[in-house]
Design a protein around this motif. Structure first.
Motif, PDB file in Angstrom:
ATOM      1  N   LEU A  32       0.694  -1.147  -0.088  1.00  0.00           N
ATOM      2  CA  LEU A  32       0.079  -0.030   0.099  1.00  0.00           C
ATOM      3  C   LEU A  32       0.905   1.387  -0.017  1.00  0.00           C
ATOM      4  O   LEU A  32       0.513   2.153  -0.794  1.00  0.00           O
ATOM      5  N   PHE A  33       1.681   1.118   0.826  1.00  0.00           N
ATOM      6  CA  PHE A  33       2.943   2.438   0.837  1.00  0.00           C
ATOM      7  C   PHE A  33       3.560   2.518  -0.470  1.00  0.00           C
ATOM      8  O   PHE A  33       3.646   3.632  -1.002  1.00  0.00           O
ATOM      9  N   GLY A  34       3.903   1.357  -1.214  1.00  0.00           N
ATOM     10  CA  GLY A  34       4.626   1.381  -2.348  1.00  0.00           C
ATOM     11  C   GLY A  34       3.891   1.984  -3.427  1.00  0.00           C
ATOM     12  O   GLY A  34       4.178   2.501  -4.390  1.00  0.00           O
ATOM     13  N   SER A  35       2.491   1.702  -3.198  1.00  0.00           N
ATOM     14  CA  SER A  35       1.502   2.114  -4.298  1.00  0.00           C
ATOM     15  C   SER A  35       1.104   3.529  -4.191  1.00  0.00           C
ATOM     16  O   SER A  35       0.235   4.077  -5.094  1.00  0.00           O
ATOM     17  N   GLY A  36       1.489   4.114  -3.207  1.00  0.00           N
ATOM     18  CA  GLY A  36       0.949   5.446  -2.745  1.00  0.00           C
ATOM     19  C   GLY A  36      -0.400   5.571  -2.208  1.00  0.00           C
ATOM     20  O   GLY A  36      -1.009   6.750  -2.025  1.00  0.00           O
ATOM     21  N   GLN A  37      -1.042   4.646  -1.457  1.00  0.00           N
ATOM     22  CA  GLN A  37      -2.328   4.565  -1.157  1.00  0.00           C
ATOM     23  C   GLN A  37      -2.365   4.869   0.553  1.00  0.00           C
ATOM     24  O   GLN A  37      -3.414   5.336   0.886  1.00  0.00           O
TER      25      GLN A  37
ATOM     26  N   PRO B 182       3.814   8.175   7.572  1.00  0.00           N
ATOM     27  CA  PRO B 182       3.534   8.069   8.950  1.00  0.00           C
ATOM     28  C   PRO B 182       2.505   6.968   9.121  1.00  0.00           C
ATOM     29  O   PRO B 182       2.613   6.163  10.079  1.00  0.00           O
ATOM     30  N   GLU B 183       1.597   6.769   8.296  1.00  0.00           N
ATOM     31  CA  GLU B 183       0.535   5.626   8.352  1.00  0.00           C
ATOM     32  C   GLU B 183       1.216   4.408   8.179  1.00  0.00           C
ATOM     33  O   GLU B 183       0.947   3.403   8.917  1.00  0.00           O
ATOM     34  N   PHE B 184       2.358   4.323   7.174  1.00  0.00           N
ATOM     35  CA  PHE B 184       3.072   3.091   7.081  1.00  0.00           C
ATOM     36  C   PHE B 184       3.893   2.723   8.224  1.00  0.00           C
ATOM     37  O   PHE B 184       3.865   1.407   8.860  1.00  0.00           O
TER      38      PHE B 184
END
Length: 502
Positions: free
Chosen positions: A406-411, A415-417
């Motif tokens: 999710l982080f890699g795809s920008g979703q 901070p959330e990651f």
């Protein structure tokens, strides 16, 4: 190496530089072809080649030293030549910093560069420098892109549970019956000159266990789970003739890493992170792996060199002098002929170490040889549901991978990651600690019920025997009676106070 030419002074002096980053055969064919093309260009230009510099099987991108290149720079600084001939600019540099240093040297010494593939580069002009930098940036891009492809291929292999290459891991690698060619570099101790030889080496199946090595890993894990030490296992390995897969002695740091590898339980790792199940045969189950990792990472564990006691009861036997709460150490104080146990405060006399240790060990062996010795065994942690914990660990692992995607795809944001991954890792550590509880064994396991308890006792390393002592007995050394005792001896067994803990 110099080539025959017309008399010096009538023709321009040139040097040739050749390099290949990876010579899989060791035959030097790549650099040989480059040299041939460069020599043809030198003849066409009417140059005298005064030296050829060779860096075979050395990458410019890796940052490793290139002896031939460094020697060429030193010779150019000394005015050996005014022309450098290479097959292509990427043979010279793949680093912008290295290129700028080369440009500065060429400007100061009036050196020009000619290539077989890219033509003439006049580094004394802005246009020539621009072209050199453009070629350098392209070469850098190609190297980085290749590095990404290699890294991605390794990641994919790890994700698929396949061997990603490298040094053969201790415990795996069975010959398949096939061979491959390998280049072996040797250095002449007198001249320092390197030579490369091509040899045939067996192709190994990295998914298959090497039985003797796998059994050695399992022995080490069992030692640690029953109170043993890494150093004890290292000594055991040396006594059995085991070495690293490169043929070197196994040192404690390597041994510790070998015991903690997720690979031992069939778990694949990429860049230090567990990413799933491997397709190789595991040596131990995950429960025992988590157990030995917990033991070795325990902050209370003493690991400083030289801190391991050499005697059975050292720092375990208690001093019985009234008001003293210390433990005994084994020394040869006062020029004594034999080691003896004494309190570090130096009050009271010593107690002969060999007789005291033999007496306590005999008590333990005799007790564990009794028919009811099985009653001494502590029950395992019945509250640990291993299957459920392993399933929970796999679920958390999957959650970590999903979060990363999710982080890699920008979703999700950084901070959330970070918050999600930190929470998941904390949960995973808790699960692994619970799994470790189920793996650590009662130190009496393997002694109680043994066909020959004394033989089983003597086969254990000192650390394991000391763990049994701590688990079973409190031994207090009281002041001994002086002089010859009624039995005719001088060792006062009545001054040894024994309290059974179980």
């Amino acid at each position: 190496m110099k080539t025959a030419s017309t008399p010096a002074g009538q023709r321009t002096r040139a040097v040739i530089y050749v390099r290949i980053s990876q010579d899989r055969t060791g035959a030097g064919l790549g650099v040989a072809r480059q040299r041939e093309d460069c020599e043809v260009l030198a003849v066409r230009m009417g140059c005298d080649v005064v030296e050829v510099y060779d860096d075979n099987d050395v990458s410019a991108y890796s940052g490793k030293k290139r002896p031939g290149y460094q020697r060429m720079l030193a010779d150019l600084a000394d005015g050996v030549a005014t022309i450098v001939i290479v097959w292509h600019t990427d043979r010279l540099h793949r680093s912008p910093k290295e290129l700028e240093e080369y440009i500065a040297l060429c400007e100061s010494r009036g050196v020009t560069t000619h290539t077989v593939q890219a033509g003439h580069l006049d580094l004394s002009t802005p246009g020539g420098r621009m072209m050199a930098r453009t070629f350098g940036n392209l070469a850098r891009y190609e190297s980085e892109h290749k590095g990404e492809r290699v890294a991605r291929a390794r990641q994919q292999k790890a994700a698929d549970g396949l061997w990603a290459g490298g040094i053969r891991p201790f415990g795996w690698g069975v010959p398949t019956g096939k061979t491959r060619k390998k280049t072996v570099t040797t250095v002449d101790p007198d001249t320092g000159k390197e030579s490369k030889d091509e040899v045939e080496v067996p192709v190994l199946d990295m998914n298959q266990l090497v039985p003797a090595e796998a059994a050695a890993i399992e022995t080490g894990i069992d030692m640690l789970l029953t109170g043993g030490s890494v150093r004890g296992w290292v000594k055991w390995l040396a006594d059995k003739g085991f070495t690293t897969t490169r043929g070197n002695p196994i040192v404690p740091a390597e041994a510790r890493d070998m015991l903690m590898r997720p690979r031992n339980a069939g778990i694949a790792v990429y860049r230090g992170e567990e990413i799933g199940k491997g397709k190789w045969e595991p040596i131990v189950d995950e429960v025992r792996l988590r157990g030995v990792v917990a033991v070795l990472k325990d902050p209370a564990r003493r690991t400083s060199p030289g801190s391991t006691p050499k005697w059975f009861g050292s720092l375990i036997y208690r001093c019985g002098i009234k008001g003293c709460t210390g433990t005994m150490i084994c020394t040869r104080a006062g020029g004594a002929r034999r080691p003896s146990y004494r309190c570090p405060t130096q009050h009271g006399g010593g107690r002969r170490a060999d007789k005291l240790d033999e007496y306590v060990a005999d008590l333990i062996v005799n007790r564990l040889s009794q028919p009811d010795a099985v009653d001494l065994l502590k029950a395992g942690p019945d509250d640990v549901d291993v299957t459920a914990l392993q399933l929970e660990a796999e679920t958390i692992d999957q959650r970590l991978r999903n979060t990363a995607n999710l982080f890699g795809s920008g979703q999700i944001s950084m901070p959330e990651f970070t918050e999600a991954s930190n929470a998941a890792r904390a949960q995973l550590e808790g699960v692994q600690r619970q799994l470790a509880r189920a793996a650590v064994k009662d130190p009496l396991v393997g002694l109680v019920g043994a066909k020959d308890v004394r033989a089983a006792w003597e086969a254990r390393e000192l650390d394991q025997r000391r763990t049994v002592l701590r688990s079973l007995l409190d031994v207090t050394i009281l002041p001994a009676r002086r002089g010859r005792l009624p039995d005719g001896g001088y060792f006062d067994y009545d001054a040894i106070k024994i309290e059974w803990k179980r």
